[in-house]
Scaffold this motif. Sequence first.
Motif, short mmCIF file in Angstrom:
data_model
loop_
_atom_site.label_atom_id
_atom_site.label_comp_id
_atom_site.label_asym_id
_atom_site.label_seq_id
_atom_site.Cartn_x
_atom_site.Cartn_y
_atom_site.Cartn_z
N ASP A 45 39.78 82.42 34.43
CA ASP A 45 40.39 82.23 35.54
C ASP A 45 41.15 82.88 36.07
N ASN A 46 42.36 83.17 35.30
CA ASN A 46 43.32 83.88 35.43
C ASN A 46 43.20 85.49 36.39
N GLU A 88 35.50 94.70 49.83
CA GLU A 88 36.89 95.04 48.54
C GLU A 88 36.40 96.02 47.79
N THR A 105 42.05 88.59 38.85
CA THR A 105 42.01 89.05 40.54
C THR A 105 40.69 89.41 41.04
N VAL A 106 41.33 89.73 41.76
CA VAL A 106 40.51 90.34 43.00
C VAL A 106 40.02 91.63 42.15
N LYS A 132 39.75 82.88 41.93
CA LYS A 132 39.56 81.78 42.40
C LYS A 132 39.20 81.55 43.99
N GLU A 133 39.93 82.07 44.59
CA GLU A 133 39.96 82.22 46.17
C GLU A 133 38.79 82.26 46.43
N TYR A 134 37.56 82.93 45.83
CA TYR A 134 36.54 83.65 46.40
C TYR A 134 35.10 82.97 45.07
N ARG A 181 32.25 80.25 44.16
CA ARG A 181 30.93 79.73 44.65
C ARG A 181 30.53 78.68 42.83
N HIS A 191 44.81 88.74 45.12
CA HIS A 191 44.45 87.78 44.85
C HIS A 191 44.10 87.16 44.19
N PRO A 192 44.03 85.71 43.48
CA PRO A 192 43.43 85.41 42.53
C PRO A 192 41.76 85.44 42.83
N LYS A 208 45.19 92.12 48.82
CA LYS A 208 43.79 91.61 48.75
C LYS A 208 43.41 91.17 47.64
#
Length: 331
Positions: A87-88, A127, A90-91, A12-14, A16, A9-10, A6
């Motif tokens: 933007d690169n 997380e 991670t979580v 950017k997937e989260y 808003r 993960h990038p 988890k």
Amino acid sequence: MSKHHKYNHPVKEYVRYDYTALNQNLTIEEALEKIRTEGIGERIVYFYVVDEEERLVGVLPTRRLLTASRNTIIKDIMIKRVAALPDNSTVYDACEFFVTYKFLALPVVDKENKIIGIVDVNLFTEELLEIEPDIEERHRMSDIFETIGFTIEEIKNATPLKAWRYRFPWLVTTIVSGTICAILAGLFEATLAESIVIAFFITLVLGLGESISIQSMTVAIQALHTNRPTKEWYLKSITKEMKTAFLLGLSCAFLVFIVISAWKNDFTAAFVVSFSIVIVELLAAFWGISVPAILHRTKLDPKISAGPVTLALTDIGTILFYLGSATLILE
């Protein structure tokens, strides 16, 4: 899905997209009209300020927005320093930012510093609960590595030969520095022969210097988890640590002066040892802060351990100053 998967993960997937961006040249009245017209989303926390090219230039706290006069220009009251995630990221990076800065939301920006969205701390509750122990564990293991020169993972299941290969290079550092100290001490053979008290207290002065250097190094390594090794950070840290080292040096020097005076009734030797302790403590604090800062700044810390290098420099400097000052004063 494992927590380790988890946090890779990038971020950017989260993100808003229900955030409010206000142009820096708007007045408070114009900004409020824009907010009333466009809305602020369901969970908006901060108002981000952008320039004409939509680049992030600041953040406008809600209190300032509501209390400033209506003709005030936003750029005059905004906070210019903004914590933003590339933007690169991670979580894992985002969680570290939330832990470090204690914000409820963070903007995510691209290479041109344009906002692509925001991440909300509520989204990362699960997380954060899972990853925060890993952050602490990672920091703890990193501290150990910088102090002793190898990671525990490297030798935990290693064969004796492989463990030797990891550990021996750092012992070589100690051998080299010890040899240099022995050679330097040999240059002051006459001084040591003249005052046996000076010889008696070499180990004590070296030990105090090493103790302070390790303490200062630990302070620096911990601070560098959440600070970049900038010039401003370095000057602030070195000043604070040198002041502390000076007070510690005075305290230790006072005790040692009393011991030598009472034991040998040799006030000259007592002064030499005590004076050297104060200077050596300052020198040790300098290396304790400087070595980790240099290694982090130059990104050499994965290759070079702060511990052996700091101790080696402290020992060499201690011998030079201690015996050098003893020679000058006794002569």
